[in-house]
Scaffold this motif. Structure first.
Motif, PDB file in Angstrom:
ATOM      1  N   SER A 197      23.402 -50.416  15.490  1.00  0.00           N
ATOM      2  CA  SER A 197      24.274 -49.879  14.448  1.00  0.00           C
ATOM      3  C   SER A 197      24.878 -48.542  14.857  1.00  0.00           C
ATOM      4  O   SER A 197      25.869 -48.105  14.278  1.00  0.00           O
ATOM      5  CB  SER A 197      23.510 -49.729  13.120  1.00  0.00           C
ATOM      6  OG  SER A 197      22.648 -48.611  13.185  1.00  0.00           O
ATOM      7  N   LEU A 198      24.286 -47.886  15.862  1.00  0.00           N
ATOM      8  CA  LEU A 198      24.864 -46.627  16.348  1.00  0.00           C
ATOM      9  C   LEU A 198      25.893 -46.882  17.450  1.00  0.00           C
ATOM     10  O   LEU A 198      26.469 -45.936  17.989  1.00  0.00           O
ATOM     11  CB  LEU A 198      23.756 -45.717  16.898  1.00  0.00           C
ATOM     12  CG  LEU A 198      22.846 -45.093  15.837  1.00  0.00           C
ATOM     13  CD1 LEU A 198      21.614 -44.487  16.480  1.00  0.00           C
ATOM     14  CD2 LEU A 198      23.604 -44.032  15.043  1.00  0.00           C
ATOM     15  N   GLY A 199      26.079 -48.146  17.808  1.00  0.00           N
ATOM     16  CA  GLY A 199      27.082 -48.473  18.806  1.00  0.00           C
ATOM     17  C   GLY A 199      26.558 -48.451  20.238  1.00  0.00           C
ATOM     18  O   GLY A 199      27.325 -48.558  21.183  1.00  0.00           O
ATOM     19  N   LEU A 200      25.233 -48.323  20.403  1.00  0.00           N
ATOM     20  CA  LEU A 200      24.677 -48.355  21.755  1.00  0.00           C
ATOM     21  C   LEU A 200      24.777 -49.778  22.306  1.00  0.00           C
ATOM     22  O   LEU A 200      24.536 -50.742  21.588  1.00  0.00           O
ATOM     23  CB  LEU A 200      23.210 -47.916  21.737  1.00  0.00           C
ATOM     24  CG  LEU A 200      22.946 -46.447  21.387  1.00  0.00           C
ATOM     25  CD1 LEU A 200      21.509 -46.247  20.957  1.00  0.00           C
ATOM     26  CD2 LEU A 200      23.275 -45.545  22.559  1.00  0.00           C
TER      27      LEU A 200
ATOM     28  N   ASN B 106      28.620 -54.696   9.921  1.00  0.00           N
ATOM     29  CA  ASN B 106      28.557 -54.190  11.305  1.00  0.00           C
ATOM     30  C   ASN B 106      27.931 -55.221  12.245  1.00  0.00           C
ATOM     31  O   ASN B 106      27.421 -54.890  13.300  1.00  0.00           O
ATOM     32  CB  ASN B 106      27.845 -52.844  11.387  1.00  0.00           C
ATOM     33  CG  ASN B 106      26.394 -52.932  10.978  1.00  0.00           C
ATOM     34  OD1 ASN B 106      25.929 -53.976  10.519  1.00  0.00           O
ATOM     35  ND2 ASN B 106      25.671 -51.852  11.175  1.00  0.00           N
TER      36      ASN B 106
ATOM     37  N   ASP C 282      31.130 -53.506  19.209  1.00  0.00           N
ATOM     38  CA  ASP C 282      30.711 -52.132  19.493  1.00  0.00           C
ATOM     39  C   ASP C 282      31.711 -51.126  18.932  1.00  0.00           C
ATOM     40  O   ASP C 282      31.336 -50.062  18.436  1.00  0.00           O
ATOM     41  CB  ASP C 282      30.557 -51.926  21.000  1.00  0.00           C
ATOM     42  CG  ASP C 282      29.215 -52.478  21.493  1.00  0.00           C
ATOM     43  OD1 ASP C 282      28.322 -52.660  20.647  1.00  0.00           O
ATOM     44  OD2 ASP C 282      29.086 -52.728  22.700  1.00  0.00           O
TER      45      ASP C 282
ATOM     46  N   ARG D  98      30.979 -50.829  15.338  1.00  0.00           N
ATOM     47  CA  ARG D  98      29.700 -50.157  15.080  1.00  0.00           C
ATOM     48  C   ARG D  98      29.788 -48.657  15.300  1.00  0.00           C
ATOM     49  O   ARG D  98      29.076 -47.884  14.659  1.00  0.00           O
ATOM     50  CB  ARG D  98      28.612 -50.748  15.982  1.00  0.00           C
ATOM     51  CG  ARG D  98      28.136 -52.105  15.499  1.00  0.00           C
ATOM     52  CD  ARG D  98      27.188 -52.719  16.485  1.00  0.00           C
ATOM     53  NE  ARG D  98      26.675 -54.000  16.000  1.00  0.00           N
ATOM     54  CZ  ARG D  98      25.997 -54.842  16.758  1.00  0.00           C
ATOM     55  NH1 ARG D  98      25.754 -54.552  18.023  1.00  0.00           N
ATOM     56  NH2 ARG D  98      25.566 -55.978  16.260  1.00  0.00           N
ATOM     57  N   ARG D  99      30.659 -48.260  16.218  1.00  0.00           N
ATOM     58  CA  ARG D  99      30.829 -46.818  16.454  1.00  0.00           C
ATOM     59  C   ARG D  99      31.350 -46.107  15.215  1.00  0.00           C
ATOM     60  O   ARG D  99      31.060 -44.941  14.986  1.00  0.00           O
ATOM     61  CB  ARG D  99      31.817 -46.591  17.607  1.00  0.00           C
ATOM     62  CG  ARG D  99      31.179 -46.717  18.977  1.00  0.00           C
ATOM     63  CD  ARG D  99      32.045 -46.057  20.020  1.00  0.00           C
ATOM     64  NE  ARG D  99      33.257 -46.797  20.323  1.00  0.00           N
ATOM     65  CZ  ARG D  99      33.323 -47.787  21.211  1.00  0.00           C
ATOM     66  NH1 ARG D  99      32.262 -48.149  21.872  1.00  0.00           N
ATOM     67  NH2 ARG D  99      34.450 -48.419  21.432  1.00  0.00           N
TER      68      ARG D  99
ATOM     69  N   ALA E 252      23.072 -41.241  20.463  1.00  0.00           N
ATOM     70  CA  ALA E 252      24.316 -42.006  20.413  1.00  0.00           C
ATOM     71  C   ALA E 252      25.557 -41.149  20.699  1.00  0.00           C
ATOM     72  O   ALA E 252      26.417 -41.555  21.472  1.00  0.00           O
ATOM     73  CB  ALA E 252      24.441 -42.728  19.072  1.00  0.00           C
TER      74      ALA E 252
ATOM     75  N   VAL F  57      27.259 -42.836  23.636  1.00  0.00           N
ATOM     76  CA  VAL F  57      28.320 -43.722  23.149  1.00  0.00           C
ATOM     77  C   VAL F  57      29.652 -42.970  23.103  1.00  0.00           C
ATOM     78  O   VAL F  57      30.679 -43.476  23.530  1.00  0.00           O
ATOM     79  CB  VAL F  57      27.973 -44.279  21.752  1.00  0.00           C
ATOM     80  CG1 VAL F  57      29.097 -45.141  21.224  1.00  0.00           C
ATOM     81  CG2 VAL F  57      26.674 -45.072  21.822  1.00  0.00           C
TER      82      VAL F  57
ATOM     83  N   SER G 201      23.270 -41.027  11.453  1.00  0.00           N
ATOM     84  CA  SER G 201      24.523 -41.774  11.320  1.00  0.00           C
ATOM     85  C   SER G 201      25.714 -40.843  11.285  1.00  0.00           C
ATOM     86  O   SER G 201      26.744 -41.113  11.909  1.00  0.00           O
ATOM     87  CB  SER G 201      24.505 -42.614  10.041  1.00  0.00           C
ATOM     88  OG  SER G 201      23.627 -43.694  10.190  1.00  0.00           O
TER      89      SER G 201
ATOM     90  N   MET H 238      27.639 -39.502  14.371  1.00  0.00           N
ATOM     91  CA  MET H 238      28.654 -40.318  15.040  1.00  0.00           C
ATOM     92  C   MET H 238      29.999 -40.202  14.320  1.00  0.00           C
ATOM     93  O   MET H 238      30.924 -40.932  14.636  1.00  0.00           O
ATOM     94  CB  MET H 238      28.211 -41.784  15.065  1.00  0.00           C
ATOM     95  CG  MET H 238      27.094 -42.064  16.038  1.00  0.00           C
ATOM     96  SD  MET H 238      27.619 -41.899  17.757  1.00  0.00           S
ATOM     97  CE  MET H 238      28.587 -43.401  17.964  1.00  0.00           C
TER      98      MET H 238
END
Lengths: 372, 265
Positions: free
Chosen positions: A271-274, B72, B97, B100-101, B125, B129, B174, B177
């Motif tokens: 969910s953090l995009g990793l 997501n 992805d 989700r970012r 992250a 990311v 969260s 990000m």
């Protein structure tokens, strides 16, 4: 109304002092019940029965280095440590040319110098240290021991031997099987059917075959399939065999660790995009590997001892040189063989026990205490 | 529990709570999902505008968690379309992805990374990311930790914090990000009663800043104060949707009336 209602808060008190004393300790630990008492007495008798002769044989009546073979042949003599002293170099270096002993010595020294700071969590320059130990050291070892470069006299691997070979095989198999095992474990959990099937097949195949069979296949069968004239070094073949064998076991232990990680950890990472490798590398594997440190070290220890199986294909590892030493007629004496095996046992024990203690230390250190 | 019991008693600052008329944050069109043979989400149609605060309520097993987990793509849908910030979710991992970012999620059980310190939880992250430098990521992390009022815990591990503190850390993680949409999946259900309020406070202040939020929650006080729409689900379907006042005072569907009578007394 039976509850006592406090009018002011009760202060926090220190815990009551622990009662101690030798008598109390004895009573609580050795003579708590009649059964305990009987067991304590039986145990003490056993120690009295076995202990003194053992000490006599290993220490007081032993012939120490400097003694002669005649001393060892006396009927009352204990362990013949003089024999170990005389053949010590053979047990450490095998048939490595005596004039070139400095080469394995440099390798030993480098390995020791690198592994000590690597094992200490607080030592600085971890990355450089790790690179030196895992990448540079193997290259230096191959160049230095094998020779052929920089005017070094070539020494073929069939002259390597003793503890040197045992350590080389263990080093390669331990350091090779861990990353391979991780990849296989991840592969077995993969959503991609091809990768999953390949990894599962590999693991199940290697786990289903005894290590001796693997070594025989590698050293006797494999050359039959290779085109005439090509030959792969015997030690190298054994190294690959042992490493692949160990990686299959490693994969299953690590898979156990992966299964212990709650799904929420994967999801939080996602969910953090990793991405997949970031999730595995930063979140899942550090936790999973920590869970299975005992299992991993178990494999390392078993592996270290299993390296003695390479003697079957004619590689002179520690145990095989000691075995060969027993036929040395110059030191023919009643306890020659026994002393050799005790020496081997002590060396294996030192390495295995160190690994075990170090893993316990790491477990305690990595424990951040709390789940989730 | 009354409708107001667990929410904050302070006045809500509504000056930044503006709902965009044109920008769509999430659009779900004719979406269906099955778990094996079980039809868990049935023909879901939902449009969420930027700046909206939506509370999703419903009995357990009604599919509300599954619905926001589809946004997501922690869950895959089998039919229909889900479009988040203009990107349609498909099996294309790159797009997943990408979504989700920009979409933050807060879980019922926090799901902090137990082997990392609070600060590392927050910076992981952004560094890997978003490619932000470590110093900058740590500064941002401290800013958000101050926002959720626990900067002094930065170097501790999650296991050393209380449930309410952990959930606030999870929200801060969260936020680091800089998401455009926040999903909350029963964020207060696993907390001790005394800790619910501190988490709700943080969520309310997020709403006051105009964050687009979708919350699955049973905190009806929060819904009444903050939400601009309440959606009620049963058996995998959206069966009622209304503004909070109307939703609570005049529920239309029999199932909604029963649900409200069960949780509000």
């Amino acid at each position: 109304m039976n509850a006592q209602v406090r009018t002011e808060m009760a202060p926090a008190l220190p815990p009551p002092r622990r009662t101690s004393g030798l008598i109390l300790w004895l009573r609580q630990n050795l003579f708590a019940t009649p059964t305990d008492t009987v067991l304590t007495i039986v145990g003490a008798l056993f120690i009295l029965w076995v202990g003194p002769p053992l000490v006599e044989f290993l220490l007081t009546k032993a012939v120490w280095p400097g003694g002669t073979v005649e001393d060892c042949r006396i009927e009352a003599a204990g362990a013949c440590w003089a024999y170990i002293g005389a053949r010590f170099n053979f047990f450490i270096y095998g048939f490595y040319p005596i004039a070139e002993y400095w080469r394995p010595n440099v390798v030993f020294a480098l390995a020791a110098l690198l592994i000590v700071p690597l094992a200490m969590p607080k030592a600085p320059y971890k990355l450089i240290n790790a690179l030196l130990f895992f990448v540079v050291l193997p290259v230096v070892t191959v160049v230095l021991l094998g020779g052929g470069w920089f005017g070094l006299r070539p020494v073929p691997t069939d002259q390597w031997g003793g503890l040197l070979v045992t350590l080389i095989i263990s080093y390669v198999a331990i350091l090779g099987s861990l990353p391979l095992g991780i990849l296989l474990a991840l592969g077995r959990q993969s959503n991609l059917p091809v990768i999953k099937t390949l990894c599962t097949a590999f693991i199940e195949l290697w786990r289903a075959v005894p290590l001796i069979t693997v070594l025989f296949m590698a050293s006797i069968m494999l050359p039959l399939f290779l085109p005439q004239g090509t030959s792969i070094d015997k030690l190298l073949r054994a190294l690959v065999g042992v490493t692949l064998f160990a990686s299959a076991y490693m994969a299953e232990v690590i898979r156990g660790g992966l299964q212990a990680i709650p799904r929420g950890q994967y999801e939080a990472g996602a969910s953090l995009g990793l991405g997949y490798w970031q999730r595995m590398g930063f979140i899942v594997l550090p936790q999973a590997l920590k869970h299975v440190i005992p299992g991993i070290v178990n494999i390392f220890i078993a592996l270290f001892k299993d390296t003695s199986l390479v003697s079957i294909v004619g590689i002179f590892d520690l145990l095989n040189t000691i075995q060969a030493g027993t036929s040395d007629t110059n030191w023919f004496s009643p306890h020659q063989a026994v002393t050799g095996y005790i020496f081997a046992a002590i060396i294996y024990w030192i390495f295995c026990f160190s690994m075990s203690r170090y893993s316990m230390f790491m477990e305690r250190r990595l424990n951040t205490g709390h789940k989730r | 529990m009354t409708t107001e019991a667990t929410a904050t008693s302070r006045d809500i600052d509504r000056s930044h709570m503006t709902v965009s008329q044109t920008d769509v944050a999430v659009e779900i069109i004719g979406m269906n999902k099955w778990f094996g043979d079980f039809h868990v989400l049935r023909d879901i149609n939902l449009k969420v505008m930027k700046g909206e605060r939506i509370v999703i309520a419903g009995p357990s097993g009604s599919g509300k968690s599954t619905l926001i987990r589809c946004i997501n793509r922690l869950e895959e849908h089998q039919q229909g379309q889900i479009i988040v910030n203009g990107t349609e979710l498909t099996s294309d991992l790159k797009r997943v992805d990408e979504v989700r970012r920009e979409v933050g999620m807060v879980f019922q059980h926090f799901n902090l990374f137990p082997h990392l310190t609070i600060l590392q939880n927050l910076t992981l992250a952004p560094i890997w990311v978003r490619g932000i430098a470590k110093d900058e990521a740590e500064q941002t992390a401290m800013k958000y930790l101050e926002r959720v009022r626990i900067p002094e815990q930065a170097l501790k591990f999650p296991g050393q914090l209380s449930g309410g503190q952990q959930q606030r850390v999870a929200i801060a993680r969260s936020l680091c990000m800089s998401p455009q949409i926040m999903l909350f999946d029963e964020p207060t259900s696993a907390l001790d009663p005394e800790m619910v309020k501190e988490v709700l406070e943080v969520m309310i202040s997020l709403a006051e800043e105009g964050m687009t939020m979708l919350c699955v929650t049973h905190e009806m006080g929060f819904a009444r104060q903050v939400a601009n729409r309440v959606i009620f689900m049963d058996q995998g379907q959206i069966i009622e949707e209304n503004e909070p006042d109307a939703f609570f005072s005049n529920p239309q569907h029999e199932r909604t009336k029963l649900f409200l009578s069960q949780i509000l007394h």
